[in-house]
Design a protein around this motif. Sequence first.
Motif, PDB file in Angstrom:
ATOM      1  N   LEU A 164      71.468  33.499  35.568  1.00 16.17           N
ATOM      2  CA  LEU A 164      71.926  34.630  34.750  1.00 16.17           C
ATOM      3  C   LEU A 164      70.866  35.714  34.668  1.00 16.17           C
ATOM      4  O   LEU A 164      71.197  36.900  34.635  1.00 16.17           O
ATOM      5  N   ALA A 165      69.604  35.326  34.653  1.00 17.78           N
ATOM      6  CA  ALA A 165      68.516  36.319  34.654  1.00 17.78           C
ATOM      7  C   ALA A 165      68.548  37.132  35.943  1.00 17.78           C
ATOM      8  O   ALA A 165      68.348  38.352  35.927  1.00 17.78           O
ATOM      9  N   MET A 166      68.839  36.455  37.068  1.00 10.89           N
ATOM     10  CA  MET A 166      68.955  37.172  38.340  1.00 10.89           C
ATOM     11  C   MET A 166      70.147  38.130  38.302  1.00 10.89           C
ATOM     12  O   MET A 166      70.075  39.250  38.805  1.00 10.89           O
TER      13      MET A 166
ATOM     14  N   LEU B  95      80.339  31.939  36.963  1.00  9.74           N
ATOM     15  CA  LEU B  95      79.485  33.009  37.503  1.00  9.74           C
ATOM     16  C   LEU B  95      80.297  33.971  38.368  1.00  9.74           C
ATOM     17  O   LEU B  95      80.064  35.189  38.349  1.00  9.74           O
ATOM     18  N   LEU B  96      81.252  33.433  39.118  1.00 12.42           N
ATOM     19  CA  LEU B  96      82.127  34.307  39.908  1.00 12.42           C
ATOM     20  C   LEU B  96      82.956  35.213  39.004  1.00 12.42           C
ATOM     21  O   LEU B  96      83.116  36.410  39.285  1.00 12.42           O
ATOM     22  N   TYR B  97      83.466  34.664  37.900  1.00 11.99           N
ATOM     23  CA  TYR B  97      84.229  35.480  36.952  1.00 11.99           C
ATOM     24  C   TYR B  97      83.334  36.507  36.262  1.00 11.99           C
ATOM     25  O   TYR B  97      83.783  37.614  35.938  1.00 11.99           O
ATOM     26  N   ALA B  98      82.074  36.163  36.040  1.00 14.42           N
ATOM     27  CA  ALA B  98      81.140  37.129  35.450  1.00 14.42           C
ATOM     28  C   ALA B  98      80.964  38.326  36.375  1.00 14.42           C
ATOM     29  O   ALA B  98      81.009  39.483  35.932  1.00 14.42           O
TER      30      ALA B  98
ATOM     31  N   VAL C 259      72.448  43.732  37.154  1.00 19.75           N
ATOM     32  CA  VAL C 259      73.082  44.616  36.169  1.00 19.75           C
ATOM     33  C   VAL C 259      72.212  45.856  35.942  1.00 19.75           C
ATOM     34  O   VAL C 259      72.722  46.981  35.876  1.00 19.75           O
ATOM     35  N   ILE C 260      70.914  45.666  35.859  1.00 15.46           N
ATOM     36  CA  ILE C 260      70.001  46.792  35.638  1.00 15.46           C
ATOM     37  C   ILE C 260      69.852  47.634  36.899  1.00 15.46           C
ATOM     38  O   ILE C 260      69.939  48.863  36.860  1.00 15.46           O
ATOM     39  N   TRP C 261      69.657  46.972  38.047  1.00 19.67           N
ATOM     40  CA  TRP C 261      69.344  47.682  39.277  1.00 19.67           C
ATOM     41  C   TRP C 261      70.564  48.365  39.887  1.00 19.67           C
ATOM     42  O   TRP C 261      70.552  49.552  40.173  1.00 19.67           O
TER      43      TRP C 261
END
Length: 198
Positions: free
Chosen positions: A182-184, A149-152, A189-191
Amino acid sequence: GLLALFVLVYALEMSHQAVLRYDTFKATAFDLGNMDQVLWNTLHGRWFQFTNQAIDWYGPPTRLAVHFEPIILPLSLLYVFGADPRILLVFQTLVLVAGALPVFLLTRKYLPRWPVFAAIMVFAYLLLPALLGVNIFDFHPVSLATPLLLYAVLALEYKRYVWFMIACILAGACKEDIPLALAMLGILVIWKYKLRRL
């Protein structure tokens, strides 16, 4: 320099502590024994099978009935080097310590005037009680989601969207509840990044 030192000390000491816990019979069937058996069976063509189940559960002998962790398929290749749970413990330590790099790079990006904070953040990450607890207590595929998640987030910051997707898919494969995180991240990503298509 400090990053490399912190990473090296953590990798050596936590690998030692995790293996020492195993060698002194403190590791348990729930879950190191289960994971050891699941990975060995998966490598030998009996995907996700294990027999050590809770006494009040009589379902089929598959890890998929307990958790959805498709990352087990590539993880089983670790046992090509030898069917030894210590491999899992050291591997988990190395993956968790790899999360120090995105912490370092993200801190440098957001606080470029104070480079010492990057080392402080890495130090804080490596001494985080939750990280130490996950690292020392047996082996769980979900622990691998933390650095992924950190790499993402790092890939997202540097507009490496293919790497972002790869990190997200791998993180989601670590356990059935990671897609909620991931949904969060998707909302972010959207906001923040205005990347609705991504």
